[in-house]
Scaffold this motif. Structure first.
Motif, PDB file in Angstrom:
ATOM      1  N   CYS A   1       0.830  -1.200   0.000  1.00  0.00           N
ATOM      2  CA  CYS A   1       0.000   0.000   0.000  1.00  0.00           C
ATOM      3  C   CYS A   1       0.869   1.256   0.000  1.00  0.00           C
ATOM      4  O   CYS A   1       1.806   1.384   0.775  1.00  0.00           O
ATOM      5  CB  CYS A   1      -0.926  -0.008   1.214  1.00  0.00           C
ATOM      6  SG  CYS A   1      -2.105  -1.358   1.165  1.00  0.00           S
ATOM      7  N   ILE A   2       0.519   2.175  -0.887  1.00  0.00           N
ATOM      8  CA  ILE A   2       1.274   3.411  -1.018  1.00  0.00           C
ATOM      9  C   ILE A   2       0.741   4.473  -0.068  1.00  0.00           C
ATOM     10  O   ILE A   2       1.500   5.164   0.599  1.00  0.00           O
ATOM     11  CB  ILE A   2       1.229   3.920  -2.478  1.00  0.00           C
ATOM     12  CG1 ILE A   2       1.930   2.914  -3.389  1.00  0.00           C
ATOM     13  CG2 ILE A   2       1.876   5.281  -2.597  1.00  0.00           C
ATOM     14  CD1 ILE A   2       1.767   3.204  -4.855  1.00  0.00           C
ATOM     15  N   SER A   3      -0.563   4.580   0.003  1.00  0.00           N
ATOM     16  CA  SER A   3      -1.156   5.633   0.832  1.00  0.00           C
ATOM     17  C   SER A   3      -1.691   5.060   2.145  1.00  0.00           C
ATOM     18  O   SER A   3      -2.024   3.877   2.222  1.00  0.00           O
ATOM     19  CB  SER A   3      -2.295   6.316   0.071  1.00  0.00           C
ATOM     20  OG  SER A   3      -3.403   5.439  -0.007  1.00  0.00           O
ATOM     21  N   PRO A   4      -1.785   5.917   3.146  1.00  0.00           N
ATOM     22  CA  PRO A   4      -2.389   5.476   4.414  1.00  0.00           C
ATOM     23  C   PRO A   4      -3.833   5.010   4.231  1.00  0.00           C
ATOM     24  O   PRO A   4      -4.277   4.088   4.920  1.00  0.00           O
ATOM     25  CB  PRO A   4      -2.334   6.725   5.292  1.00  0.00           C
ATOM     26  CG  PRO A   4      -1.244   7.559   4.728  1.00  0.00           C
ATOM     27  CD  PRO A   4      -1.236   7.273   3.257  1.00  0.00           C
ATOM     28  N   MET A   5      -4.544   5.606   3.296  1.00  0.00           N
ATOM     29  CA  MET A   5      -5.930   5.190   3.054  1.00  0.00           C
ATOM     30  C   MET A   5      -5.997   3.755   2.532  1.00  0.00           C
ATOM     31  O   MET A   5      -6.883   2.998   2.907  1.00  0.00           O
ATOM     32  CB  MET A   5      -6.626   6.149   2.067  1.00  0.00           C
ATOM     33  CG  MET A   5      -6.906   7.524   2.661  1.00  0.00           C
ATOM     34  SD  MET A   5      -7.836   7.463   4.217  1.00  0.00           S
ATOM     35  CE  MET A   5      -9.401   6.850   3.645  1.00  0.00           C
ATOM     36  N   GLN A   6      -5.049   3.397   1.660  1.00  0.00           N
ATOM     37  CA  GLN A   6      -5.002   2.014   1.175  1.00  0.00           C
ATOM     38  C   GLN A   6      -4.698   1.053   2.329  1.00  0.00           C
ATOM     39  O   GLN A   6      -5.280  -0.024   2.411  1.00  0.00           O
ATOM     40  CB  GLN A   6      -3.937   1.850   0.095  1.00  0.00           C
ATOM     41  CG  GLN A   6      -4.323   2.390  -1.252  1.00  0.00           C
ATOM     42  CD  GLN A   6      -3.210   2.212  -2.266  1.00  0.00           C
ATOM     43  OE1 GLN A   6      -2.029   2.089  -1.917  1.00  0.00           O
ATOM     44  NE2 GLN A   6      -3.575   2.206  -3.540  1.00  0.00           N
ATOM     45  N   GLU A   7      -3.774   1.448   3.193  1.00  0.00           N
ATOM     46  CA  GLU A   7      -3.443   0.597   4.348  1.00  0.00           C
ATOM     47  C   GLU A   7      -4.652   0.412   5.250  1.00  0.00           C
ATOM     48  O   GLU A   7      -4.944  -0.705   5.689  1.00  0.00           O
ATOM     49  CB  GLU A   7      -2.289   1.199   5.149  1.00  0.00           C
ATOM     50  CG  GLU A   7      -0.955   1.082   4.481  1.00  0.00           C
ATOM     51  CD  GLU A   7       0.183   1.595   5.355  1.00  0.00           C
ATOM     52  OE1 GLU A   7       0.026   1.639   6.595  1.00  0.00           O
ATOM     53  OE2 GLU A   7       1.234   1.936   4.785  1.00  0.00           O
ATOM     54  N   ILE A   8      -5.361   1.506   5.497  1.00  0.00           N
ATOM     55  CA  ILE A   8      -6.554   1.438   6.346  1.00  0.00           C
ATOM     56  C   ILE A   8      -7.595   0.526   5.707  1.00  0.00           C
ATOM     57  O   ILE A   8      -8.190  -0.323   6.379  1.00  0.00           O
ATOM     58  CB  ILE A   8      -7.126   2.845   6.610  1.00  0.00           C
ATOM     59  CG1 ILE A   8      -6.170   3.619   7.509  1.00  0.00           C
ATOM     60  CG2 ILE A   8      -8.526   2.767   7.210  1.00  0.00           C
ATOM     61  CD1 ILE A   8      -6.485   5.094   7.613  1.00  0.00           C
ATOM     62  N   GLU A   9      -7.789   0.691   4.401  1.00  0.00           N
ATOM     63  CA  GLU A   9      -8.769  -0.151   3.711  1.00  0.00           C
ATOM     64  C   GLU A   9      -8.350  -1.621   3.758  1.00  0.00           C
ATOM     65  O   GLU A   9      -9.172  -2.507   3.984  1.00  0.00           O
ATOM     66  CB  GLU A   9      -8.949   0.304   2.261  1.00  0.00           C
ATOM     67  CG  GLU A   9      -9.993  -0.472   1.498  1.00  0.00           C
ATOM     68  CD  GLU A   9     -11.393  -0.385   2.104  1.00  0.00           C
ATOM     69  OE1 GLU A   9     -12.180  -1.315   1.860  1.00  0.00           O
ATOM     70  OE2 GLU A   9     -11.704   0.582   2.821  1.00  0.00           O
ATOM     71  N   ALA A  10      -7.072  -1.900   3.551  1.00  0.00           N
ATOM     72  CA  ALA A  10      -6.583  -3.281   3.596  1.00  0.00           C
ATOM     73  C   ALA A  10      -6.791  -3.883   4.983  1.00  0.00           C
ATOM     74  O   ALA A  10      -7.235  -5.034   5.108  1.00  0.00           O
ATOM     75  CB  ALA A  10      -5.107  -3.327   3.209  1.00  0.00           C
ATOM     76  N   LEU A  11      -6.492  -3.127   6.022  1.00  0.00           N
ATOM     77  CA  LEU A  11      -6.709  -3.619   7.385  1.00  0.00           C
ATOM     78  C   LEU A  11      -8.191  -3.819   7.673  1.00  0.00           C
ATOM     79  O   LEU A  11      -8.587  -4.788   8.324  1.00  0.00           O
ATOM     80  CB  LEU A  11      -6.082  -2.665   8.400  1.00  0.00           C
ATOM     81  CG  LEU A  11      -4.552  -2.649   8.417  1.00  0.00           C
ATOM     82  CD1 LEU A  11      -4.046  -1.503   9.287  1.00  0.00           C
ATOM     83  CD2 LEU A  11      -3.998  -3.980   8.901  1.00  0.00           C
ATOM     84  N   ARG A  12      -8.995  -2.920   7.169  1.00  0.00           N
ATOM     85  CA  ARG A  12     -10.448  -3.046   7.350  1.00  0.00           C
ATOM     86  C   ARG A  12     -10.953  -4.329   6.677  1.00  0.00           C
ATOM     87  O   ARG A  12     -11.747  -5.079   7.251  1.00  0.00           O
ATOM     88  CB  ARG A  12     -11.146  -1.817   6.769  1.00  0.00           C
ATOM     89  CG  ARG A  12     -12.615  -1.755   7.068  1.00  0.00           C
ATOM     90  CD  ARG A  12     -13.242  -0.482   6.567  1.00  0.00           C
ATOM     91  NE  ARG A  12     -12.744   0.650   7.364  1.00  0.00           N
ATOM     92  CZ  ARG A  12     -12.438   1.845   6.882  1.00  0.00           C
ATOM     93  NH1 ARG A  12     -12.595   2.108   5.608  1.00  0.00           N
ATOM     94  NH2 ARG A  12     -12.008   2.798   7.662  1.00  0.00           N
ATOM     95  N   VAL A  13     -10.471  -4.569   5.457  1.00  0.00           N
ATOM     96  CA  VAL A  13     -10.858  -5.787   4.747  1.00  0.00           C
ATOM     97  C   VAL A  13     -10.388  -7.017   5.526  1.00  0.00           C
ATOM     98  O   VAL A  13     -11.141  -7.987   5.692  1.00  0.00           O
ATOM     99  CB  VAL A  13     -10.278  -5.786   3.307  1.00  0.00           C
ATOM    100  CG1 VAL A  13     -10.448  -7.144   2.648  1.00  0.00           C
ATOM    101  CG2 VAL A  13     -10.925  -4.702   2.468  1.00  0.00           C
ATOM    102  N   LEU A  14      -9.171  -6.970   6.035  1.00  0.00           N
ATOM    103  CA  LEU A  14      -8.640  -8.095   6.808  1.00  0.00           C
ATOM    104  C   LEU A  14      -9.503  -8.378   8.039  1.00  0.00           C
ATOM    105  O   LEU A  14      -9.874  -9.518   8.308  1.00  0.00           O
ATOM    106  CB  LEU A  14      -7.196  -7.809   7.236  1.00  0.00           C
ATOM    107  CG  LEU A  14      -6.530  -8.845   8.142  1.00  0.00           C
ATOM    108  CD1 LEU A  14      -6.459 -10.204   7.460  1.00  0.00           C
ATOM    109  CD2 LEU A  14      -5.148  -8.373   8.552  1.00  0.00           C
ATOM    110  N   ILE A  15      -9.852  -7.330   8.751  1.00  0.00           N
ATOM    111  CA  ILE A  15     -10.614  -7.493   9.991  1.00  0.00           C
ATOM    112  C   ILE A  15     -12.031  -7.986   9.720  1.00  0.00           C
ATOM    113  O   ILE A  15     -12.510  -8.920  10.359  1.00  0.00           O
ATOM    114  CB  ILE A  15     -10.639  -6.171  10.779  1.00  0.00           C
ATOM    115  CG1 ILE A  15      -9.254  -5.867  11.320  1.00  0.00           C
ATOM    116  CG2 ILE A  15     -11.663  -6.236  11.914  1.00  0.00           C
ATOM    117  CD1 ILE A  15      -9.086  -4.455  11.845  1.00  0.00           C
ATOM    118  N   TYR A  16     -12.704  -7.357   8.766  1.00  0.00           N
ATOM    119  CA  TYR A  16     -14.123  -7.651   8.575  1.00  0.00           C
ATOM    120  C   TYR A  16     -14.412  -8.782   7.599  1.00  0.00           C
ATOM    121  O   TYR A  16     -15.437  -9.439   7.705  1.00  0.00           O
ATOM    122  CB  TYR A  16     -14.883  -6.389   8.151  1.00  0.00           C
ATOM    123  CG  TYR A  16     -14.913  -5.357   9.244  1.00  0.00           C
ATOM    124  CD1 TYR A  16     -15.609  -5.593  10.426  1.00  0.00           C
ATOM    125  CD2 TYR A  16     -14.229  -4.152   9.119  1.00  0.00           C
ATOM    126  CE1 TYR A  16     -15.636  -4.665  11.443  1.00  0.00           C
ATOM    127  CE2 TYR A  16     -14.259  -3.207  10.137  1.00  0.00           C
ATOM    128  CZ  TYR A  16     -14.955  -3.467  11.294  1.00  0.00           C
ATOM    129  OH  TYR A  16     -14.973  -2.555  12.307  1.00  0.00           O
TER     130      TYR A  16
END
Length: 91
Positions: free
Chosen positions: A55-70
Motif C-alpha cells: 500500500c502506497i497511501s495510508p488510506m489504502q493501508e486502512i482499507e486493507a486492514l479493514r478488509v482483513l478485519i471484517y
C-alpha cells in the motif's frame, strides 16, 4: 469378599485409565490448537507486512486492514492484488 474388592479396584483402575486416556487426548488436541494458532498469527503478521509494503497511501493501508478485519485473509489478499494490478496499469 475378595471378589468384590477386586471388582471395585478393577473398576477404579479402568476409570483412572479412561480418565488418563481422555487427558492425553485433550493434551493432544491442545497441542494441535496451539500449533494452528501459531500458524494463524504468523500468517497475519506476514499479511500485515505485505500491507505495509504494497500500500502506497495510508488510506489504502486502512482499507486493507479493514478488509482483513471484517472479511478475512482471503479478501485482504485479493484487495492487495487489486492494488498491485492498479499500480501496474498506472505505470
Amino acid at each position: 469378599m475378595t471378589l468384590t474388592l477386586d471388582n471395585r479396584s478393577q473398576n477404579k483402575e479402568s476409570s483412572l485409565t479412561q480418565a488418563l486416556r481422555q487427558i492425553q487426548q485433550l493434551n493432544s488436541r491442545i497441542a494441535v490448537l496451539e500449533q494452528e494458532h501459531r500458524d494463524y498469527v504468523l500468517k497475519q503478521q506476514n499479511l500485515i507486512n505485505a500491507i505495509a509494503e504494497i500500500c502506497i497511501s495510508p488510506m489504502q493501508e486502512i482499507e486493507a486492514l479493514r478488509v482483513l478485519i471484517y472479511r478475512g485473509e482471503g479478501d485482504c489478499r485479493r484487495y492487495l492484488r487489486s492494488v498491485l494490478v492498479k499500480r501496474r496499469k498506472a505505470l
